[in-house]
Design an enzyme around this catalytic site. Structure first.
Site, mmCIF file in Angstrom:
data_model
loop_
_atom_site.group_PDB
_atom_site.id
_atom_site.type_symbol
_atom_site.label_atom_id
_atom_site.label_comp_id
_atom_site.label_asym_id
_atom_site.label_seq_id
_atom_site.Cartn_x
_atom_site.Cartn_y
_atom_site.Cartn_z
ATOM 1 N N GLU A 58 0.823 -1.207 0.000
ATOM 2 C CA GLU A 58 0.000 0.000 0.000
ATOM 3 C C GLU A 58 0.861 1.263 0.000
ATOM 4 O OE1 GLU A 58 -2.359 -3.060 2.529
ATOM 5 O OE2 GLU A 58 -0.257 -2.576 2.101
ATOM 6 N N CYS A 90 -2.223 -3.181 7.315
ATOM 7 C CA CYS A 90 -1.688 -3.206 8.675
ATOM 8 C C CYS A 90 -1.946 -1.851 9.341
ATOM 9 C CB CYS A 90 -0.189 -3.529 8.655
ATOM 10 S SG CYS A 90 0.858 -2.188 8.039
ATOM 11 N N CYS A 93 -0.077 1.132 7.708
ATOM 12 C CA CYS A 93 -0.677 1.507 6.428
ATOM 13 C C CYS A 93 -2.018 2.215 6.628
ATOM 14 C CB CYS A 93 -0.849 0.288 5.533
ATOM 15 S SG CYS A 93 0.714 -0.299 4.862
ATOM 16 N N TYR A 127 -5.806 10.636 15.190
ATOM 17 C CA TYR A 127 -5.301 11.957 14.851
ATOM 18 C C TYR A 127 -5.146 12.001 13.342
ATOM 19 C CZ TYR A 127 -1.936 15.709 14.127
ATOM 20 O OH TYR A 127 -1.311 16.824 13.677
#
Length: 138
Positions: A58, A90, A93, A127
């Site tokens: 990715e 993951c 990513c 965030y």
């Protein structure tokens, strides 16, 4: 979690599966990713495994897309080699995809139950680093 059970981009899944089957060899390249740019183009990439923590497919896809002038991805999917099928991103990513493309849709699930989910659902209460970035819409 918001789920979209219809409208899955099967062409994108097939593109990633083709790259996984034909370009992933050995332990260095075990995952393929495909992304659809807002203009409809499909961009593909493979991971670059290394014991020091090489980038996932990715992440390679983000750079590959940028190199081809596709700066705004709409949808992404990752597929494992050896017929492993669709593999969710993951944690790292998920964060990077959210930061680069807050409106991105990610294809997840098993072969007979694929669905598209917003990247924000894969990393809730996060965030958003991209808040401070200047976005070029031109």
């Amino acid at each position: 979690m918001t789920m979209q059970t219809d409208g899955v981009d099967h062409e994108l899944v097939r593109a990633a599966a083709h790259v996984a089957a034909t370009r992933c060899r050995g332990d260095n390249h075990t995952m393929a990713a495909a992304g659809r740019a807002r203009d409809g183009r499909i961009v593909t990439a493979v991971n670059a495994y290394h014991f020091t923590g090489g980038p996932c497919a990715e992440l390679v896809l983000i750079g590959t897309a940028a190199a081809q002038g596709a700066y705004d991805l709409d949808t992404i999917v990752a597929v494992g080699d050896r017929d492993r099928g669709v593999v969710p991103p993951c944690g790292r990513c998920r964060q990077v995809l959210l930061d680069y493309f807050p409106a991105l849709k990610v294809i997840v699930g098993t072969n007979d139950r694929l669905r598209m989910v917003p990247v924000t659902d894969l990393l809730p209460e996060s965030y958003i680093w991209a808040d401070h970035q200047v976005i070029d819409v031109g």
